[in-house]
Design an enzyme around this catalytic site. Structure first.
Site, short mmCIF file in Angstrom:
data_model
loop_
_atom_site.label_atom_id
_atom_site.label_comp_id
_atom_site.label_asym_id
_atom_site.label_seq_id
_atom_site.Cartn_x
_atom_site.Cartn_y
_atom_site.Cartn_z
N GLU A 166 34.95 40.39 14.26
CA GLU A 166 35.26 40.93 15.59
C GLU A 166 34.16 41.88 16.03
OE1 GLU A 166 38.87 43.10 15.06
OE2 GLU A 166 40.07 41.30 14.81
N LYS A 212 32.67 45.41 17.07
CA LYS A 212 33.06 46.80 16.81
C LYS A 212 32.91 47.52 18.14
CE LYS A 212 31.92 50.70 13.73
NZ LYS A 212 32.50 51.64 14.62
N ASP A 242 32.81 50.21 20.97
CA ASP A 242 32.31 51.58 20.91
C ASP A 242 33.08 52.46 21.89
OD1 ASP A 242 30.79 53.69 20.18
OD2 ASP A 242 28.98 53.07 21.24
N ARG A 271 42.57 59.49 16.73
CA ARG A 271 42.47 59.41 15.28
C ARG A 271 42.53 60.78 14.60
NH1 ARG A 271 40.29 57.75 10.44
NH2 ARG A 271 38.42 59.01 10.42
N GLU A 311 41.12 50.54 20.77
CA GLU A 311 40.04 51.36 21.25
C GLU A 311 40.19 51.52 22.77
OE1 GLU A 311 38.38 51.74 18.40
OE2 GLU A 311 36.58 52.82 19.01
N TYR A 351 43.33 45.78 18.07
CA TYR A 351 42.78 44.89 17.05
C TYR A 351 43.48 44.96 15.70
CZ TYR A 351 40.17 49.28 16.75
OH TYR A 351 39.83 50.59 16.71
N LYS A 395 27.02 47.61 11.36
CA LYS A 395 26.48 48.08 12.64
C LYS A 395 25.19 47.39 13.01
CE LYS A 395 28.12 52.77 13.23
NZ LYS A 395 27.83 53.85 14.18
N CYS A 436 1.92 75.43 37.93
CA CYS A 436 3.11 74.61 38.12
C CYS A 436 2.84 73.46 39.09
CB CYS A 436 4.23 75.50 38.65
SG CYS A 436 5.66 74.60 39.17
N CYS A 464 4.66 74.21 42.54
CA CYS A 464 4.39 75.32 43.46
C CYS A 464 3.04 76.00 43.21
CB CYS A 464 5.49 76.37 43.32
SG CYS A 464 5.41 77.27 41.77
N CYS A 480 7.28 78.04 34.40
CA CYS A 480 6.66 78.48 35.65
C CYS A 480 7.23 79.86 35.94
CB CYS A 480 7.01 77.52 36.77
SG CYS A 480 6.72 78.22 38.39
N CYS A 511 9.76 78.91 43.26
CA CYS A 511 9.27 77.56 43.05
C CYS A 511 10.28 76.54 43.62
CB CYS A 511 9.10 77.36 41.55
SG CYS A 511 8.69 75.70 41.09
S1 IVH Z 1 39.77 47.91 12.29
C1 IVH Z 1 42.10 49.93 8.93
N1 IVH Z 1 38.51 46.67 14.20
O1 IVH Z 1 35.59 51.50 14.15
C2 IVH Z 1 40.97 49.45 9.73
N2 IVH Z 1 38.12 48.98 13.93
O2 IVH Z 1 34.12 52.77 11.97
C3 IVH Z 1 41.10 49.85 11.13
N3 IVH Z 1 36.60 49.93 15.61
O3 IVH Z 1 38.01 53.87 13.30
C4 IVH Z 1 39.92 49.59 11.94
N4 IVH Z 1 36.23 48.07 16.70
O4 IVH Z 1 37.95 53.06 15.72
C5 IVH Z 1 38.71 47.83 13.57
N5 IVH Z 1 37.48 45.43 15.87
C6 IVH Z 1 37.70 46.60 15.27
C7 IVH Z 1 37.07 47.78 15.69
C8 IVH Z 1 37.32 48.96 14.99
C9 IVH Z 1 35.97 49.36 16.65
C10 IVH Z 1 36.48 51.34 15.24
C11 IVH Z 1 37.75 52.01 14.84
C12 IVH Z 1 37.47 52.59 13.46
C13 IVH Z 1 35.99 52.64 13.43
C14 IVH Z 1 35.48 52.60 12.02
#
Ligand code: IVH
Length: 634
Positions: free
Chosen positions: A73, A75, A77, A96, A135, A187, A276, A370, A373, A388, A393
């Site tokens: 999946e 991740k 942000d 969290r 998220e 998720y 990442k 500057c 001015c 400056c 200015c």
């Molecule tokens: S699963 C028990 N799935 O990444 C596992 N986390 O670095 C629960 N995050 O704290 C997390 N996308 O906030 C999961 N597809 C995804 C995610 C995800 C973003 C975040 C989440 C977690 C952090 C960990």
């Protein structure tokens, strides 16, 4: 909406999932905390291909199996939240925090339209208890629009969509959250009472059927490390085509029984990892380095870059921060440089690429005068600061106007970067106090400002004169004085005069004000130009009140006495009588409380008189007050 609201009230039809139930919770003083029903685990990070392969090997070894089914999946942000549904209704949304307890953001999350308040009916009864993790995030287009609006209003833009989303979710006033373009994606379902789920896929299917926002488009099954790596590569290439930010991928074991067997460590499960993406980088050429003048006169060297697209955003400039950094990285005009755009919108020059030099590159020198001015520029010995020295200015002036009008300053809506620039460009503001004497006609001259908007801005400026001392101190743009220091000052100084007279030692004697800040404040108020500017602003009607003033340990014959004044006095204005009391060691409060010793009432005194009698506080008329003063030897 209004009609729905009316009908619901009239017919007593309001249901838990009505849109009218999303908004309307009152603002709070602070967010409450929630204890998470299941700890909110984090994810172990893998840094490279080898780590990822090791994860796969470990899973296969411990499960004693040739192949393990994974789900990959994005991740996302954003800001991680847990949602708790009981009997199908959203009860709690928590951040969290430390994993055990987080902040209660239920009222705010309720305003996000894609989060169902009630689970959709699937024919079967909903689980008695369902906890989902997801998220909260903001799409990039929405984020850019929000930032443009903020800049126009003179507010500081957010650095990236994640910060903007986190700020919105943690608002104290849900009405503010409701105005922000937030979205949610879920998720995981760590708790689902009475559900019969065999796999992560089953869980996501169930969540989807209940109407929860599951991302259907980007999950993928994988049954070996190769497929996971291919997914990682594809997502990294495609991340710029997504409407939202992702910062990597998450790989999870699909089978819930296998998850159970793999178990969890202290803070993260052993059945999932986050992989990442490296920061987005590219190489481009430094076309020039120019010095940019900021609000306090600081000159910041900025690299003008040959435009390059990094992460879907065209980058053509990057701050080099100061001369010391330029020397340390040895960045020269004409150099090839590596530029990085991490989560932030603001690009960063990582390093020069000296191998690519051809000898035509030139070292950057800080200009002696500057660029805005012609004033003299002074560079500190450590090369970290260049300034400056000319307060008038124009470059500083635009920034100063914007800062004066900012939300923490005089809070003048509609006076942002663009208007500040125009005001200086058209000669309407030649020094800061001019802002307060702008006429309606002046503003109507500005191109692009319709009569109605000009009128609105004028009224905003007019209203800004009645403000607090804290706001004025912030608005003046004294170096090192932000909201917090301004508050400390206001607690110890009754008014601007008291600050204008304070010497460095007085200032440094306050808790939380160190010698450097004291020096900066003193230098600011000691400068003739600044004193003239303050005097002019007062002539223009700036009248800061100060409700924070609470001197301690004042000495004098009125020591320990607290007065509340009401109605009009003949001999003094309210300011004068307050100063008289405080100069002799007494305190003046704005409302009657258990600590009040006397209420002094002139004609026209109202509510405070009845409050005084309720609390048995003696009430003096003006003559009685004069008598008290003479008895005390004032
Ligand atoms: S699963 C028990 N799935 O990444 C596992 N986390 O670095 C629960 N995050 O704290 C997390 N996308 O906030 C999961 N597809 C995804 C995610 C995800 C973003 C975040 C989440 C977690 C952090 C960990």
């Amino acid at each position: 909406f209004a009609t729905l609201d009316e009908l619901e009230q009239a017919w007593d039809l309001v249901s838990d999932d009505s849109p009218t139930r999303r908004v309307g919770a009152a603002p709070r003083e602070e967010l409450a905390t929630v204890r998470h029903p299941a700890p909110m685990l984090s994810l172990e990070a893998v840094d490279d291909e080898a780590d990822l392969r090791a994860f796969d090997e470990r899973c296969r070894r411990e499960l004693d199996s040739d192949r393990v089914e994974y789900v990959c999946e994005p991740k996302y942000d954003g800001l991680s939240v847990a949602l708790v549904y009981e009997d199908g209704s959203l009860r709690i949304a928590g951040t969290r925090g430390d994993g055990e307890t987080g902040e209660d953001v239920t009222a705010n999350v309720r305003t996000i339209r894609t989060v169902p308040l009630v689970l959709r009916d699937t024919g079967a009864s909903p689980p008695s208890r369902l906890v989902v993790r997801g998220e909260i995030y903001m799409e990039i287009d929405d984020f850019n629009q929000l930032n443009r609006r903020r800049e126009d209003a003179g507010e500081r833009p957010f650095a990236n969509p994640r910060n903007a989303a986190a700020g919105a979710v943690r608002q104290l006033d849900p009405a503010v959250t409701a105005e922000r373009p937030l979205r949610a994606v879920v998720y995981e379902a760590p708790v689902c009472d009475g559900c019969d789920l065999g796999s992560h896929h089953d869980a996501l299917d169930a969540l989807r059927r209940w109407g929860l926002p599951v991302d259907d488009r980007h999950q993928e099954r994988a049954d070996d490390a190769e497929s996971v790596l291919a997914y990682h590569e594809r997502m990294e290439k495609g991340r710029d085509d997504l409407a939202y930010e992702i910062d990597g991928i998450v790989v999870k074991v699909d089978d819930l029984g296998e998850r159970e067997r793999l178990g969890t460590r202290q803070r993260d499960p052993r059945w999932a990892v986050a992989y990442k993406f490296p920061p987005r980088r590219d190489v481009t050429q430094v076309a020039d380095i120019v010095a940019q003048v900021g609000r306090t006169g600081t000159l910041t060297p900025v690299a003008r870059l040959e435009p390059v697209r990094i992460g879907g955003v065209e980058v053509s400039r990057a701050s080099l921060h100061n001369l010391a950094q330029i020397r340390r990285k040895d960045v020269r005009i004409g150099d090839a440089v590596e530029v990085e755009r991490a989560g932030d919108v603001i690009p960063y020059v990582v390093r020069a690429v000296p191998e690519r030099r051809d000898g035509s590159e030139q070292e950057f020198e800080m200009p002696r005068t500057c660029p805005a001015c012609g004033g003299e520029v002074v560079v500190s010995d450590d090369l970290k600061n260049a300034r400056c020295t000319n307060l008038n200015c124009p470059a500083q002036l635009e920034e100063r106007i914007r800062h004066l009008a900012s939300r923490a300053g005089l809070d003048i809506e509609g006076l942002g970067e663009k208007r500040s620039h125009q005001l200086v460009e058209h000669g309407l503001v030649t020094w800061l106090p001019d802002v307060l004497t702008l006429e309606r006609d002046d503003l109507q001259q500005l191109p692009g400002l319709a009569e109605k908007s000009a009128d609105k801005l004028w009224r905003e400026i007019d209203a800004a004169r009645e403000t607090s001392l804290v706001r004025v101190l912030v608005a003046l743009g004294i170096p090192l004085v932000g909201e917090h220091v301004a508050r400390v000052l206001a607690r110890h100084h009754r008014d601007l005069d008291s600050l204008l007279d304070a010497d460095e030692d007085d200032l440094a004697a306050h808790d939380e004000i160190g010698p450097e800040i004291a020096r900066s404040i003193h230098a600011f108020f000691a400068t003739d130009e600044n004193r003239r500017a303050i005097a002019r602003m007062r002539e223009a009607g700036l009248r800061p009140r100060n409700e924070l003033y609470a001197p301690t340990g004042a000495e004098g014959p009125l020591e320990d006495l607290t007065f509340v004044f009401t109605g009009e006095l003949e001999r003094w204005t309210r300011d004068e009588v307050s100063r008289l009391v405080e100069d002799h060691g007494g305190r003046v409060a704005s409302s009657v409380s258990g600590n009040t010793d006397y209420v002094v009432a002139g004609p026209g005194g109202g509510q405070k008189l009845s409050q005084a009698s309720e609390r048995d506080v003696p009430v003096l008329d003006e003559d009685g007050f004069v008598e008290l003063l003479s008895r005390k030897g004032v």
